[in-house]
Design an enzyme around this catalytic site. Structure first.
Site, short mmCIF file in Angstrom:
data_model
loop_
_atom_site.label_atom_id
_atom_site.label_comp_id
_atom_site.label_asym_id
_atom_site.label_seq_id
_atom_site.Cartn_x
_atom_site.Cartn_y
_atom_site.Cartn_z
N GLY A 147 2.37 46.88 -26.16
CA GLY A 147 1.07 46.88 -26.80
C GLY A 147 0.18 45.69 -26.48
N TYR A 191 -9.64 59.41 -26.05
CA TYR A 191 -9.92 58.43 -27.08
C TYR A 191 -11.20 57.63 -26.90
CZ TYR A 191 -5.08 57.12 -25.30
OH TYR A 191 -3.87 57.00 -24.70
N CYS A 227 -14.11 72.46 -15.80
CA CYS A 227 -14.91 73.41 -16.59
C CYS A 227 -14.87 73.05 -18.07
CB CYS A 227 -14.41 74.82 -16.36
SG CYS A 227 -14.36 75.23 -14.63
N ARG A 260 -8.36 59.59 -20.49
CA ARG A 260 -8.46 58.63 -21.59
C ARG A 260 -9.84 58.61 -22.24
NH1 ARG A 260 -7.97 53.80 -21.15
NH2 ARG A 260 -7.00 53.41 -23.15
C1 PLP Z 1 4.07 53.14 -25.34
C2 PLP Z 1 5.11 52.22 -25.80
C3 PLP Z 1 5.20 50.95 -25.24
C4 PLP Z 1 4.22 50.41 -24.24
O1 PLP Z 1 2.94 50.32 -24.79
P1 PLP Z 1 1.77 49.57 -24.01
O2 PLP Z 1 0.60 49.69 -24.91
O3 PLP Z 1 1.57 50.34 -22.74
O4 PLP Z 1 2.21 48.19 -23.76
C5 PLP Z 1 6.21 50.15 -25.68
N1 PLP Z 1 7.10 50.57 -26.62
C6 PLP Z 1 7.03 51.80 -27.17
C7 PLP Z 1 8.02 52.20 -28.19
C8 PLP Z 1 6.03 52.67 -26.79
O5 PLP Z 1 5.96 53.88 -27.34
#
Ligand code: PLP
Length: 447
Positions: free
Chosen positions: A264, A343, A370, A339
């Site tokens: 994340g 979102y 389309c 994407r």
């Molecule tokens: C998607 C995901 C990640 C990676 O997320 P990023 O935003 O790409 O860094 C890491 N751990 C879990 C459990 C995920 O579902």
């Protein structure tokens, strides 16, 4: 984001008549470190983007290979500074190419998989089960039996299944720590109202049940509270997880010493986006003051690969509606980048042959599908005169674009090339219509 020992720290910083890195202006920050301009044209990994589009066709995903290697190595090395057992994983879903998993392995990272398919990609890259972790909120029985170092247990139903199947495995318990952070609702995963994980209040009970299974060993806890978190330590997830880990260890009466704080880490997509900590810097920040008897795992996807990649499209149609707007249509769209429709993601766009001219003509960039929602940019700026045939660059598409590609409208999925020192190597060949037809039954009964 790029630390001082960045191998590209010496990239061209002085303006030249027709190029250099500074010619990219504010775009430089969201493009890979090797990106530069020569004769007005974008160059990545010493490869000319317009030539790449001619040689490999469009749409095309282009990556700076050294940048991928650099970000992976940074994370792997930072994790070496942690307690024994600390590790970095690449969340392979962000860019599920065997060539990328190989780069992660060579840099010293393991791989986080969420399905059997991703496990197969990692295995094809030569990654041993000891470096694989599998998570997912609804794993199949076959997936539960895959060889991995840690299985992230997501629900009580899954505990029942493990019991019934008698799977022999080391596990982490996925915790929903009750923290609402991150960008769009669809990329938040840590709040109580989530399909992922077990609520913090029930984690001790889950761990007890797991520990009671003869073939299951509880090793730690796992959380991933969402994507696009700009500063990881500010989410407070560590302050939920460390006390919970002590509680679980006490309840199961065995050493439980591993915490995975997920991925994340953020990525700037536009020139206005703030500068997040890199995965390596996030690791160093978290490890500062981290208990020395708890192994830390981090598992970013996006931040390791997002900035290294761009997409090349060829512009086909420019339609000006007097007094309303101009539509610029390219030869891909929602099939290679979902994407924005999904979102409302925002990107930066420019022309590969005029990389030093951002332009000020407001346009809407659309694909060839389309669907009216097949929009790459609701509003972008391109140079005044745009000719069909010019190559459009979308910056920072290294994560979740190839990964989420579809062949909607039977538009074959794009190829992926990795560029380094003037060499472009094909990592994934372009899909063909024959590939698509191969799965189908024909009227003469053949298939
Ligand atoms: C998607 C995901 C990640 C990676 O997320 P990023 O935003 O790409 O860094 C890491 N751990 C879990 C459990 C995920 O579902």
């Amino acid at each position: 984001m790029v630390p001082a020992d960045d191998p590209y720290a010496d990239v061209e910083e002085t303006p030249e008549a027709d190029g250099g890195r500074t010619a990219l202006g504010p775009l430089a920050r969201i493009l890979p470190p090797s990106a530069t301009v020569e004769g007005g044209r974008l160059v990545i990994g010493d490869c000319d983007a317009v030539e790449l589009a001619e040689r490999f066709g469009t749409p095309l995903y282009v990556y700076d290979e050294d940048s991928l290697r650099f970000e992976c190595r940074e994370l792997a090395e930072a994790m070496l500074g942690g307690p024994e057992g600390s590790q970095g994983l690449f969340a392979v879903k962000a860019f599920p190419a065997v060539a990328m998993a190989t780069i992660a392995r060579e840099a010293g990272l393991g791989i986080l998989c969420s399905t059997g398919g991703e496990h197969a990609v990692a295995t094809a890259a030569g990654i041993e089960p000891e470096r694989l972790v599998l998570h997912g909120n609804n794993k199949s029985e076959d997936e539960l039996r895959l060889p991995v170092s840690r299985l992230v247990v997501d629900s009580f139903d899954e505990i029942d299944r493990l019991e019934r199947l008698g799977v022999d495995v080391d596990v982490w318990v996925r915790v929903t720590p009750g923290i609402e952070v991150g960008g769009h609702e669809f990329i938040r995963t840590g709040g109580v109202d989530s399909k992922f994980g077990i609520a913090a209040a029930q984690v001790v009970e889950a761990a007890r049940r797991l520990a009671a299974l003869p073939n299951v060993r509880v090793r730690g806890l796992h959380a991933h509270v969402g994507s696009q978190l700009l500063v990881k330590e500010e989410t407070g997830v560590r302050d939920v997880m460390l006390p919970l880990l002590r509680e679980v260890a006490e309840a199961v009466g065995e050493p439980v010493r591993e915490v995975d704080l997920g991925g994340g880490m953020g990525l700037p997509y536009t020139v206005e986006d703030p500068e997040p900590l890199s995965p390596g810097d996030t690791a160093r920040t978290l490890l500062d003051g981290w208990p020395d008897d708890v192994a830390l795992t981090l598992e970013p996807g996006r931040a390791l690969v997002g900035r290294a990649g761009v997409t090349l499209h060829r512009i086909g149609t420019v339609k000006e509606i007097e007094g309303i707007r101009t539509y610029v249509a390219v030869d891909g769209g929602m099939s290679d980048n979902i994407r924005t429709p999904l979102y409302g993601a925002r990107y930066e766009f420019f022309l590969a042959n005029r990389a030093d001219h951002p332009g000020s003509r407001p346009v809407r960039i659309v694909g060839k599908h389309c669907e009216s929602g097949d929009i790459l940019a609701l509003e972008a700026s391109l140079p005044e005169a745009i000719s069909p045939g010019e190559v459009l660059v979308t910056a920072a598409t290294g994560a979740y674009c190839f990964a989420m590609a579809s062949n909607y409208n039977v538009v074959p999925r794009p190829a992926v090339v990795l560029c380094r020192d003037g060499e472009a190597r094909l990592a994934v060949r372009r899909e063909t219509v024959e590939d698509f037809l191969r799965l189908q039954a024909f009227p003469d009964g053949s298939s």
